[in-house]
Design an enzyme around this catalytic site. Structure first.
Site, mmCIF file in Angstrom:
data_model
loop_
_atom_site.group_PDB
_atom_site.id
_atom_site.type_symbol
_atom_site.label_atom_id
_atom_site.label_comp_id
_atom_site.label_asym_id
_atom_site.label_seq_id
_atom_site.Cartn_x
_atom_site.Cartn_y
_atom_site.Cartn_z
ATOM 1 N N SER A 94 60.975 -67.768 45.467
ATOM 2 C CA SER A 94 59.668 -67.233 45.108
ATOM 3 C C SER A 94 59.474 -67.406 43.614
ATOM 4 O O SER A 94 60.405 -67.174 42.828
ATOM 5 C CB SER A 94 59.576 -65.755 45.488
ATOM 6 N N HIS A 98 53.168 -67.673 34.572
ATOM 7 C CA HIS A 98 52.097 -67.141 33.729
ATOM 8 C C HIS A 98 52.064 -67.934 32.419
ATOM 9 O O HIS A 98 52.836 -67.647 31.499
ATOM 10 C CB HIS A 98 52.311 -65.658 33.423
ATOM 11 N N HIS A 108 51.506 -69.368 41.879
ATOM 12 C CA HIS A 108 52.512 -68.665 42.674
ATOM 13 C C HIS A 108 52.896 -69.557 43.846
ATOM 14 O O HIS A 108 52.061 -70.273 44.401
ATOM 15 C CB HIS A 108 51.940 -67.348 43.206
ATOM 16 N N ARG A 112 60.305 -69.291 52.557
ATOM 17 C CA ARG A 112 61.311 -68.326 52.983
ATOM 18 C C ARG A 112 61.639 -68.494 54.474
ATOM 19 O O ARG A 112 60.869 -69.070 55.244
ATOM 20 C CB ARG A 112 60.818 -66.902 52.719
ATOM 21 N N HIS A 177 40.077 -53.768 48.039
ATOM 22 C CA HIS A 177 39.476 -52.640 47.326
ATOM 23 C C HIS A 177 38.475 -53.094 46.274
ATOM 24 O O HIS A 177 37.708 -52.281 45.765
ATOM 25 C CB HIS A 177 40.566 -51.774 46.676
ATOM 26 N N ARG A 262 66.737 -56.268 44.666
ATOM 27 C CA ARG A 262 66.887 -56.042 43.233
ATOM 28 C C ARG A 262 65.511 -55.929 42.586
ATOM 29 O O ARG A 262 64.737 -56.881 42.569
ATOM 30 C CB ARG A 262 67.676 -57.201 42.604
#
Length: 307
Positions: A94, A98, A108, A112, A177, A262
């Site tokens: 992953s 930036h 991004h 997986r 939202h 983690r």
């Protein structure tokens, strides 16, 4: 055999993918990634690589993880009751990039694999992943290129895949939202376990292998565009949307935290500088308004005349 699961082959591919992406980005920036290998008490570990305060990349994280355990928490099995009581393994790469220059989009990607096993029963497994682009100042040619490469990743596996996974990406990276898209999308797929293991694994590899060809040309094209404080302030404001999505909706973030992953590696996706403003709106007819009007709404980038 096409349906024989080969976890070691997946692991080998993911480690090689992490190496290749880090090498390409470090060569472009001129600064190397630092590496942090870690283990978790519950089982497994990973290899986190981070580049901070580069000339080109303000913060870039490329994380490999391979974790396992004897059971999933109730929060992770609520919608998948067939996983309860099974041991599991989860492997993936992953990354979130930036850049410093606001004219270079944030990007991004992740690929997986998940498998849950129980003695006497068939394993439950699937692949997932994709890549998406979050511009602050949009360029139509960059959006077209990004989606052209996304389509190229899908085409060998059938004409229906790109439109299906493009729409899934548009739907997934949507801040409910705010009723707002996070960026211009790309590809998103999950729960892929057919037509067989070999084909699904090959598709996951194709998505991973197409990330750098999709992103690096955009970086190279925009890295010398001049910018000032106005552009940086807007970039940091829009990064707030990125934080909101990752902490409220992102499946990988939620799964990692729920399963005792983690924390530093899970939250490496967060930008180094970010801001929020109360009820802020861009000026009419400004480049910032153009982002909302032209880029933060789902669009058929490969057929703009019918979009």
């Amino acid at each position: 055999m096409p349906n024989q699961i080969d976890i070691q082959a997946i692991r080998n591919y993911l480690l090689k993918l992490q190496d290749g992406i880090c090498s390409a980005l470090a060569a472009e920036d001129g600064k190397d990634f630092i590496e942090d290998s870690w283990r978790r008490d519950a089982g497994g570990g990973g290899r986190t690589r981070v580049l901070e305060n580069g000339d080109l990349l303000e913060k870039a994280g490329v994380n490999f993880s391979h974790v396992h355990g004897n059971g999933l928490p109730a929060s992770a099995t609520a919608s998948r009751p067939e996983l309860a009581g099974r041991s599991f393994q989860a492997l993936g790469v992953s990354l979130v990039i930036h850049p410093r220059n606001p004219y270079i989009p944030t990007s991004h990607a992740n690929v997986r694999f998940f498998i849950a096993e129980k003695t006497g029963e068939q394993p439950v497994w699937w692949f997932g992943g994709g890549f998406d682009l979050t511009p602050y100042y949009g360029y139509q040619e960059d959006a077209i290129h990004w989606h052209q490469v996304a389509k190229q990743a899908c085409d060998p596996f059938g004409e229906s895949l790109y439109p299906r996974y493009k729409k899934w990406c548009d739907d997934y990276f949507h801040l409910k939202h705010r009723n707002e898209s996070r960026g211009i999308g790309g590809l998103f797929f999950d729960d892929l376990n057919g037509p067989d293991f070999a084909t699904a694994f090959s598709f996951m590899q194709s998505v991973g292998d197409h990330y750098i060809p999709a992103y690096l040309p955009i970086v190279q094209k925009r890295k010398t565009v001049p910018y000032g404080e106005r552009e940086r302030e807007f970039q940091q404001y829009r990064r707030g949307r990125y934080v909101e999505f990752n902490l409220v909706y992102d499946r990988g973030t939620l799964f990692g935290l729920q399963t005792g992953g983690r924390t530093e590696s899970i939250l490496m996706s967060l930008p180094p500088q970010v801001s929020w403003r109360y009820d802020w709106h861009p000026e009419a007819n400004s480049p910032e308004q153009a982002l909302y009007d032209q880029f933060l709404k789902p669009k058929d980038w490969l057929n703009l005349e019918t979009a």
